[in-house]
Structures are given as structure tokens and as C-alpha cells.
Design an enzyme around this catalytic site. Structure first.
Site, PDB file in Angstrom:
ATOM      1  N   ASP A  95     -26.553   7.392  23.266  1.00 55.38           N
ATOM      2  CA  ASP A  95     -25.095   7.471  23.357  1.00 55.38           C
ATOM      3  C   ASP A  95     -24.600   8.911  23.504  1.00 55.38           C
ATOM      4  O   ASP A  95     -24.507   9.637  22.509  1.00 55.38           O
ATOM      5  CB  ASP A  95     -24.509   6.825  22.089  1.00 55.38           C
ATOM      6  CG  ASP A  95     -23.000   6.724  22.130  1.00 55.38           C
ATOM      7  OD1 ASP A  95     -22.416   6.866  23.233  1.00 55.38           O
ATOM      8  OD2 ASP A  95     -22.400   6.493  21.075  1.00 55.38           O
ATOM      9  N   ASP A 303     -19.921   8.834  29.031  1.00 56.75           N
ATOM     10  CA  ASP A 303     -20.440   8.099  27.886  1.00 56.75           C
ATOM     11  C   ASP A 303     -21.508   7.095  28.303  1.00 56.75           C
ATOM     12  O   ASP A 303     -21.198   6.084  28.923  1.00 56.75           O
ATOM     13  CB  ASP A 303     -19.289   7.385  27.175  1.00 56.75           C
ATOM     14  CG  ASP A 303     -19.710   6.793  25.845  1.00 56.75           C
ATOM     15  OD1 ASP A 303     -20.877   6.961  25.449  1.00 56.75           O
ATOM     16  OD2 ASP A 303     -18.859   6.157  25.202  1.00 56.75           O
TER      17      ASP A 303
END
Ligand SMILES: *[C@@H]1O[C@H](CO)[C@@H](O)[C@H](O)[C@H]1NC(C)=O
Ligand SMILES: *[C@@H]1O[C@H](CO)[C@@H](O)[C@H](O)[C@H]1NC(C)=O
Ligand SMILES: *[C@@H]1O[C@H](CO)[C@@H](O)[C@H](O)[C@H]1NC(C)=O
Ligand SMILES: *[C@@H]1O[C@H](CO)[C@@H](O)[C@H](O)[C@H]1NC(C)=O
Ligand SMILES: *[C@@H]1O[C@H](CO)[C@@H](O)[C@H](O)[C@H]1NC(C)=O
Length: 424
Positions: A95, A303
């Protein structure tokens, strides 16, 4: 409800052991593999989005009454880390939108269901609690000193996901793509004793790769000769047994023909990788980000933990209208409950249009239908960008697939190179 729409879909999940490659010693950096979670058959929520643009940077608990609508982790990429001695394998979501590395730990005061055993700090000879006077205890904002002088943390993701536990130091072993194992001592991670959220039972935590002090990238930086990393994510349609690659260190930067770059924008104390998107062309037709013509710096962030790209409503409406006008088919109207606003019935993916994302600095990143249309179920392809109600957006992982993306955090630049990641 989205879950009902997709109730019959079988989610394939293939966890492949990482036999990875490459590595020439720690100082020049190393590479490891990312495991592709197949099938984003669920809408995505605004988890990361709130994290960066919302009010919830403070990581206080957040609960949504209807957490089924904020399901995450379909279409995630998992990274394997081995923690402790003897090494214990942890598969966490890779992430770039968050900063903490954490895994579920026993004893569990509240853990979500996980197939593999959970990490037990008592069984590792290298585990130590981070003392609460350590500087790192305060790096994620919510470290507090417990009566036992452990550094108890709470870290939330703006959606339904939340982890609480103790910050600790451990030896982390990363097996590189060449199969060589590199052990790194005293890496700070969160031993999560109370974790909630719509995690999949194969996800054992999150590997934060953001810009904050506790992210894996920040902690590895001094050990691998620089705050630089790169990855090449397999597109959604790829056989999930083929692994994606992530590399750390000086040698990881991408170069050569076809590379474009855009500056990273820093914003106050926020740590995500903000970039500035001036507009997106659909075919030859430019749709500007802002209808007023004013584009604010850092209006999106990159992201890998968010599958679809999330776009502010006003821009989204104009973009979708243009996409629709260039597709000579009638959309399937009844998919909006899934979070996807534009879907087509088709046996194979659409032929077009090509979208070009115009980043600040002149970088144009061309997205093909494999990166912009995703099949949530057989023979239905949906536009993999979704609307959000805020001024900023999130550049998700579908749009990042089949690009070699590298970050040079010392020069604050992100590079994109169109790449067949299966050949990397
Ligand atoms: C676990 O976290 C939830 C949500 O923050 C909280 O309500 C609960 O009290 C916590 N449980 C324990 C045992 O700490
Ligand atoms: C700190 O975390 C530990 C482990 O979860 C827990 O036993 C302890 O009660 C916590 N202390 C505080 C003050 O929350
Ligand atoms: C654009 O931004 C400038 C400077 O921030 C401001 O003065 C101007 O009013 C803005 N224009 C519009 C149309 O929003
Ligand atoms: C959408 O409508 C089509 C045709 O009316 C139908 O076959 C399909 O099952 C519907 N899909 C959903 C998710 O309701
Ligand atoms: C996205 O757009 C749809 C249709 O216009 C709307 O119903 C929905 O509330 C919007 N979602 C968000 C998060 O703004």
C-alpha cells in the site's frame, strides 16, 4: 447492495510461494515479488482518499454504519515479508497510500478472520517492544505510552479499517526475486492485537509503502542506498499466479525510452505521494481536471492500495460523458449499485478509447482499456474509475498496472514507463 450483485461470483485467489530473484547485497537494493489478488468484483471505498484528503489523518476510530459498501481488498497486491526468528511469513497488502507495516498478532483482543496462523511475538527471539520514549513511537501520530511503557498505537484508514496494537522492532527478511534472503534488523512494525475491517482472510496486514517515517520504504532507505523504489503490477486480466515485482534501492529506478515523470507534491504533514493531474484526454478530446481552469497542486495521490481510480464528481461527470460518447455501445444500466457507473456487456474487453492522463510537467500517461475497463463478472466490462465527493482524487492500481513505476523520493519525482509487466 453490491455484495448481492456479485454474490455468485467466485473469487479466485491464488497465493503463490514467492521464489523470487535478484539481489546483489543490501547496499545496491533488491527486488521482491508482489502477489496479485485476482478479481476486483467489489466496489471500492474511499479508504485512502479520506486518509489523505479527509479529516481523519489523526487515525481515530471511524465506523461507517454500512461497511459492506466500503469493501476493500479485491484487486489488491500482497507482499510477503518474513518477520522474526524463526522467520514467520506475513502476506500484507502492498500500500503506497499508508505508512505503517503491521500484521495481526496474538493475543487477539479482536482480529478479523485470517486463514494462516497469526504472528506470536513470544515465539520470536528477535522481537522487542518499542519503548514509548523512542522517537518512532510518535511518528504515526497516535503512539501513546501504556502503563507497561509499551508504545500502543491506533491506525485507521478512513474507511472501516482500523488496527490497534503495540509498536515493536523485529528482524524482517525479504526474499528477493533471485531467491536470496535479506534480513534487516530493528524494523519498526505494528503488532496488531485489535484489528477490524473488511479484510480478506488471506490478508495478514498491510505493508505501508508511503512517504511517512515508519513506512517500509522510509525504513529501508538508509539500508539500500536511497529512498527509491519501483514496481510493475500485473494487469487485472493476468493469470494471478504470475507475480508482480517490487524493488528497493538505487538500482530500482526506471530509465530508457518511453519514461515520463512528474513531480511529487508535498503537502503540510501529509505523507501520501501527491501528484498534479491537469486533465485526462479521451482519444483526442481533452477533459480538464477543473472546469474553472484552476488546477490545485497535488490534486491526486498515487495509491496501490486502492483498485479503481477515484475522481472528484465534477471532473468525473465530464470525463464519463466523454468516454460514453466515444463508445458505440449501449451501457448496461443496472450496475451502478456496484460502485461502477459505466459498464458494457461484451465478451472481450473494449477496443477503446485510449485515455491519456496529463500530469504536471508534460507527462502524458496513456491508459489502454486493460487499465481502464475491468470485468467485475463475466462478459461485463466496467469503467474502472469511480466518483468521490471531494476536491482531490486517488490514482488507483488498475491504472498503474503494466507500467514500471518508480519513485525517487530524494528528488521527489515519480516515473512511469509503459511495460509488459509479465515480461519483467
Ligand atoms: C477493539 O477495537 C474496537 C474498535 O476500536 C473497540 O471498540 C474495542 O473496545 C477494542 N477492543 C479491545 C479489547 O481493545
Ligand atoms: C497496550 O496494548 C497492550 C497489548 O494489546 C494491552 O495489553 C494494554 O492494555 C494496552 N494499554 C493501553 C493503556 O491501552
Ligand atoms: C484561479 O486561481 C487564482 C489564484 O489562485 C484566483 O485568483 C482566481 O480567482 C481563480 N480563478 C477561478 C476561475 O477560480
Ligand atoms: C441487468 O439487466 C440485465 C438485462 O435486463 C439482466 O440480464 C441482468 O441480470 C441485470 N444485472 C443485474 C446485476 O441486476
Ligand atoms: C457517484 O455518482 C452517483 C451517480 O451520479 C451518485 O449516486 C453517488 O452518490 C456518487 N458517489 C459519490 C461517492 O459521490
Amino acid at each position: 447492495m453490491a455484495a448481492a450483485d456479485f454474490g455468485a461470483v467466485t473469487i479466485l485467489f491464488v497465493l503463490i510461494a514467492c521464489h523470487l530473484a535478484a539481489s546483489a547485497g543490501v547496499n545496491s537494493g533488491f527486488s521482491a515479488n508482489l502477489i496479485h489478488r485476482d478479481s476486483p468484483n467489489s466496489p471500492f471505498s474511499s479508504k485512502s482518499f479520506n486518509k489523505a484528503f479527509g479529516r481523519r489523518r489523526s487515525m481515530r476510530p471511524v465506523f461507517y454504519p454500512n461497511s459492506a459498501q466500503v469493501r476493500r481488498d479485491k484487486g489488491q497486491y500482497l507482499m510477503k515479508l518474513s518477520i522474526g526468528n524463526p522467520p514467520f511469513d506475513v502476506y500484507g497488502i502492498a500500500d503506497t497510500g499508508s505508512d505503517l507495516v503491521w500484521t495481526q498478532c496474538v493475543p487477539c483482543h479482536g482480529c478479523y478472520k485470517q486463514l494462516n496462523a497469526k504472528f506470536d511475538p513470544d515465539k520470536s527471539s528477535t522481537y522487542s517492544d518499542l519503548p514509548c520514549d523512542a522517537q518512532e513511537c510518535h511518528a504515526i501520530g497516535t503512539g501513546t505510552c501504556s502503563p507497561q511503557h509499551t508504545c500502543n498505537y491506533t491506525y485507521g484508514y478512513g474507511g472501516a479499517e482500523l488496527t490497534q496494537g503495540v509498536l515493536a522492532k523485529e528482524t524482517i527478511t525479504i526474499t528477493s526475486t533471485s531467491g536470496e534472503a535479506t534480513s534487516l534488523k530493528d524494523i519498526v512494525f505494528g503488532c496488531g492485537h485489535n484489528n477490524t475491517g473488511t479484510f480478506n482472510e488471506n490478508e495478514m496486514g498491510i505493508v505501508g509503502l508511503g512517504g511517512g517515517a515508519l513506512s517500509l520504504v522510509s525504513q529501508l532507505g538508509p539500508l539500500v542506498g536511497g529512498h527509491k523504489f519501483s514496481f510493475c503490477l500485473m494487469p487485472f486480466h493476468t493469470d494471478p499466479s504470475i507475480e508482480s515485482k517490487i524493488s528497493f534501492g538505487e538500482a530500482s529506478l526506471v530509465s530508457g525510452e518511453g519514461v515520463v515523470s512528474t513531480p511529487l507534491v508535498s503537502k503540510e504533514d501529509k505523507t501520501p505521494y501527491f501528484v498534479t493531474v491537469e486533465g485526462i484526454s479521451v482519444g483526442d478530446k481533452l477533459v480538464p481536471f477543473s472546469s474553472s481552469g484552476n488546477v490545485s497542486k497535488g490534486n491526486m495521490f498515487m495509491d496501490t492500495g486502492t483498485p479503481p481510480t477515484l475522481i472528484p464528481q465534477d471532473f468525473y461527470d465530464r470525463l464519463v460523458a466523454e468516454v460514453k460518447s466515444q463508445i458505440p455501445m449501449t451501457p448496461v444500466e443496472n450496475y451502478s449499485s456496484s460502485g461502477f457507473q459505466l459498464c458494457y456487456k461484451s465478451k472481450t474487453n473494449l477496443k477503446g478509447p485510449i485515455l491519456t492522463v496529463h500530469f504536471q510537467g508534460g507527462a502524458g500517461v496513456r491508459l489502454l482499456p486493460k487499465q481502464t475497463f475491468i470485468p467485475p463478472r463475466e462478459e461485463v466490462f466496467c469503467f474502472a474509475m469511480q466518483n468521490v465527493t471531494s476536491d482531490g482524487g486517488v490514482y488507483g492500481n488498475f491504472a498503474q498496472s503494466d507500467f514500471f513505476i518508480s519513485y525517487d523520493l530524494e528528488s521527489s519525482v515519480v516515473f512511469f514507463k509503459p511495460t509488459d509487466c509479465t515480461k519483467e
